[in-house]
Design an enzyme around this catalytic site. Structure first.
Site, PDB file in Angstrom:
ATOM      1  N   CYS A 174     -10.660  -2.906  -4.432  1.00  0.00           N
ATOM      2  CA  CYS A 174      -9.724  -3.953  -4.877  1.00  0.00           C
ATOM      3  C   CYS A 174     -10.487  -5.160  -5.406  1.00  0.00           C
ATOM      4  O   CYS A 174     -10.078  -5.780  -6.391  1.00  0.00           O
ATOM      5  CB  CYS A 174      -8.795  -4.361  -3.737  1.00  0.00           C
ATOM      6  SG  CYS A 174      -7.564  -3.090  -3.371  1.00  0.00           S
TER       7      CYS A 174
ATOM      8  N   GLU B 271       0.441   5.145   0.698  1.00  0.00           N
ATOM      9  CA  GLU B 271      -0.453   6.178   1.230  1.00  0.00           C
ATOM     10  C   GLU B 271      -0.006   7.570   0.796  1.00  0.00           C
ATOM     11  O   GLU B 271       1.076   7.754   0.224  1.00  0.00           O
ATOM     12  CB  GLU B 271      -0.527   6.038   2.757  1.00  0.00           C
ATOM     13  CG  GLU B 271      -1.151   4.709   3.143  1.00  0.00           C
ATOM     14  CD  GLU B 271      -1.430   4.557   4.631  1.00  0.00           C
ATOM     15  OE1 GLU B 271      -0.943   5.383   5.427  1.00  0.00           O
ATOM     16  OE2 GLU B 271      -2.143   3.596   4.971  1.00  0.00           O
ATOM     17  N   ASN B 272      -0.862   8.533   1.078  1.00  0.00           N
ATOM     18  CA  ASN B 272      -0.607   9.915   0.666  1.00  0.00           C
ATOM     19  C   ASN B 272      -1.218  10.839   1.711  1.00  0.00           C
ATOM     20  O   ASN B 272      -2.281  10.521   2.273  1.00  0.00           O
ATOM     21  CB  ASN B 272      -1.264  10.142  -0.720  1.00  0.00           C
ATOM     22  CG  ASN B 272      -0.782  11.403  -1.367  1.00  0.00           C
ATOM     23  OD1 ASN B 272      -1.107  12.513  -0.942  1.00  0.00           O
ATOM     24  ND2 ASN B 272       0.005  11.251  -2.401  1.00  0.00           N
ATOM     25  N   ALA B 273      -0.572  11.985   1.931  1.00  0.00           N
ATOM     26  CA  ALA B 273      -1.111  12.968   2.884  1.00  0.00           C
ATOM     27  C   ALA B 273      -2.520  13.394   2.472  1.00  0.00           C
ATOM     28  O   ALA B 273      -3.359  13.707   3.325  1.00  0.00           O
ATOM     29  CB  ALA B 273      -0.185  14.175   2.957  1.00  0.00           C
TER      30      ALA B 273
ATOM     31  N   CYS C 234      -4.173   0.772  -2.431  1.00  0.00           N
ATOM     32  CA  CYS C 234      -3.998  -0.486  -1.698  1.00  0.00           C
ATOM     33  C   CYS C 234      -2.939  -1.372  -2.360  1.00  0.00           C
ATOM     34  O   CYS C 234      -2.705  -1.286  -3.574  1.00  0.00           O
ATOM     35  CB  CYS C 234      -5.298  -1.267  -1.672  1.00  0.00           C
ATOM     36  SG  CYS C 234      -6.615  -0.521  -0.725  1.00  0.00           S
TER      37      CYS C 234
ATOM     38  N   CYS D 256     -10.382  -4.730   0.035  1.00  0.00           N
ATOM     39  CA  CYS D 256     -11.453  -3.724   0.142  1.00  0.00           C
ATOM     40  C   CYS D 256     -12.343  -3.800  -1.101  1.00  0.00           C
ATOM     41  O   CYS D 256     -12.021  -4.486  -2.085  1.00  0.00           O
ATOM     42  CB  CYS D 256     -10.857  -2.321   0.308  1.00  0.00           C
ATOM     43  SG  CYS D 256     -10.272  -1.604  -1.237  1.00  0.00           S
TER      44      CYS D 256
ATOM     45  N   ASN E 178       0.834  -1.204   0.000  1.00  0.00           N
ATOM     46  CA  ASN E 178       0.000   0.000   0.000  1.00  0.00           C
ATOM     47  C   ASN E 178       0.866   1.251   0.000  1.00  0.00           C
ATOM     48  O   ASN E 178       1.931   1.291   0.617  1.00  0.00           O
ATOM     49  CB  ASN E 178      -1.025  -0.002   1.141  1.00  0.00           C
ATOM     50  CG  ASN E 178      -0.475  -0.242   2.522  1.00  0.00           C
ATOM     51  OD1 ASN E 178       0.545  -0.895   2.685  1.00  0.00           O
ATOM     52  ND2 ASN E 178      -1.139   0.281   3.519  1.00  0.00           N
TER      53      ASN E 178
ATOM     54  N   GLU F 293      -3.073  -4.537  -3.121  1.00  0.00           N
ATOM     55  CA  GLU F 293      -3.580  -5.442  -4.160  1.00  0.00           C
ATOM     56  C   GLU F 293      -3.620  -4.746  -5.511  1.00  0.00           C
ATOM     57  O   GLU F 293      -3.280  -5.318  -6.552  1.00  0.00           O
ATOM     58  CB  GLU F 293      -5.002  -5.934  -3.818  1.00  0.00           C
ATOM     59  CG  GLU F 293      -5.104  -6.746  -2.547  1.00  0.00           C
ATOM     60  CD  GLU F 293      -5.389  -5.904  -1.318  1.00  0.00           C
ATOM     61  OE1 GLU F 293      -4.842  -4.781  -1.213  1.00  0.00           O
ATOM     62  OE2 GLU F 293      -6.140  -6.361  -0.454  1.00  0.00           O
TER      63      GLU F 293
ATOM     64  N   TYR G 129      -5.362  11.723   1.617  1.00  0.00           N
ATOM     65  CA  TYR G 129      -5.656  10.295   1.805  1.00  0.00           C
ATOM     66  C   TYR G 129      -6.198   9.554   0.575  1.00  0.00           C
ATOM     67  O   TYR G 129      -5.721   8.460   0.271  1.00  0.00           O
ATOM     68  CB  TYR G 129      -6.622  10.099   2.977  1.00  0.00           C
ATOM     69  CG  TYR G 129      -6.023  10.376   4.343  1.00  0.00           C
ATOM     70  CD1 TYR G 129      -4.712  10.825   4.497  1.00  0.00           C
ATOM     71  CD2 TYR G 129      -6.793  10.193   5.499  1.00  0.00           C
ATOM     72  CE1 TYR G 129      -4.187  11.092   5.755  1.00  0.00           C
ATOM     73  CE2 TYR G 129      -6.259  10.452   6.754  1.00  0.00           C
ATOM     74  CZ  TYR G 129      -4.963  10.900   6.884  1.00  0.00           C
ATOM     75  OH  TYR G 129      -4.444  11.153   8.113  1.00  0.00           O
TER      76      TYR G 129
HETATM   77  N1  THU Z   1      -5.277  -1.534   2.555  1.00  0.00           N
HETATM   78  C1  THU Z   1      -4.701  -2.342   1.598  1.00  0.00           C
HETATM   79  O1  THU Z   1      -3.616  -2.035   1.065  1.00  0.00           O
HETATM   80  N2  THU Z   1      -5.352  -3.467   1.250  1.00  0.00           N
HETATM   81  C2  THU Z   1      -6.486  -3.926   1.851  1.00  0.00           C
HETATM   82  O2  THU Z   1      -6.973  -4.986   1.484  1.00  0.00           O
HETATM   83  C3  THU Z   1      -7.105  -3.165   2.926  1.00  0.00           C
HETATM   84  C4  THU Z   1      -6.551  -1.815   3.170  1.00  0.00           C
HETATM   85  C5  THU Z   1      -4.547  -0.334   2.956  1.00  0.00           C
HETATM   86  C6  THU Z   1      -5.157   0.974   2.567  1.00  0.00           C
HETATM   87  C7  THU Z   1      -4.559   1.906   3.600  1.00  0.00           C
HETATM   88  O3  THU Z   1      -3.260   2.284   3.160  1.00  0.00           O
HETATM   89  C8  THU Z   1      -4.394   1.022   4.827  1.00  0.00           C
HETATM   90  O4  THU Z   1      -4.448  -0.316   4.369  1.00  0.00           O
HETATM   91  C9  THU Z   1      -5.445   1.237   5.895  1.00  0.00           C
HETATM   92  O5  THU Z   1      -6.713   1.158   5.354  1.00  0.00           O
END
Ligand code: THU
Length: 160
Positions: free
Chosen positions: A114, A63-65, A72, A111, A61, A74, A67
């Protein structure tokens, strides 16, 4: 009014019950978690995809400031795989996560967004993707994302 019950068949495994290929893919997903960029949630996810040509692609995953700009693990893995190998299907996808310095005991399920991307990848190559959702105490598996995404929207829905 009628009701319809939609059920999902989820396989529950302990690690020792899986094949060497599957155990290896879970290990690669677990290893990938340490390369996640997750400074905001501190929830580090790793995904490892085994392609039909034997290639293995991992993702984490990002992330970014701001959001919603993050992505993700996947989708990072699948988009990279589909970019590198646009004619090769994905056979197997393993997902693992760690937080607070330990792998999650429970499995991490993909999620909603994904799931939709996994479905598109299945349909694109006409190949079901077996998904291994690994917790440190239990592993859930499905043989196709359609188990996790019943009543889905895909290209056939566009025909009306
Ligand atoms: N996240 C994933 O990378 N995959 C998932 O299946 C569930 C959530 C990440 C997104 C975010 O960076 C962090 O987990 C918290 O939600």
């Amino acid at each position: 009014m009628n009701e319809r019950i939609v059920s999902a068949k989820i396989q529950v495994y302990e690690l020792e019950e899986l094949s060497e290929i599957e155990k290896n893919l879970i290990k690669l997903a677990q290893d990938a978690t340490s390369r996640a960029y997750a400074p905001y949630s501190k929830f580090q996810v790793g995904a490892a995809a085994l392609l039909e040509n034997g290639e293995i692609i991992t993702g984490t995953n990002q992330e970014n400031a701001a959001y919603p700009s993050g992505l993700c693990a996947e989708r990072v893995a699948l988009f990279f795989a589909n970019s590198q190998f646009p004619n090769v299907g994905v056979k197997l996808l393993a997902i693992a996560a760690q937080t607070g310095g330990s792998f999650t005991k429970e499995c991490t399920a993909p999620c909603g967004s994904c799931r939709q991307v996994i479905l598109e990848t299945e349909n694109r190559f006409d190949t079901p993707i077996r998904i291994l959702m690994a917790g440190s105490e239990v592993i859930y598996a499905v043989n196709s994302i359609t188990e996790l995404l019943p009543l889905h929207f895909d290209k056939s829905s566009l025909n009306g």
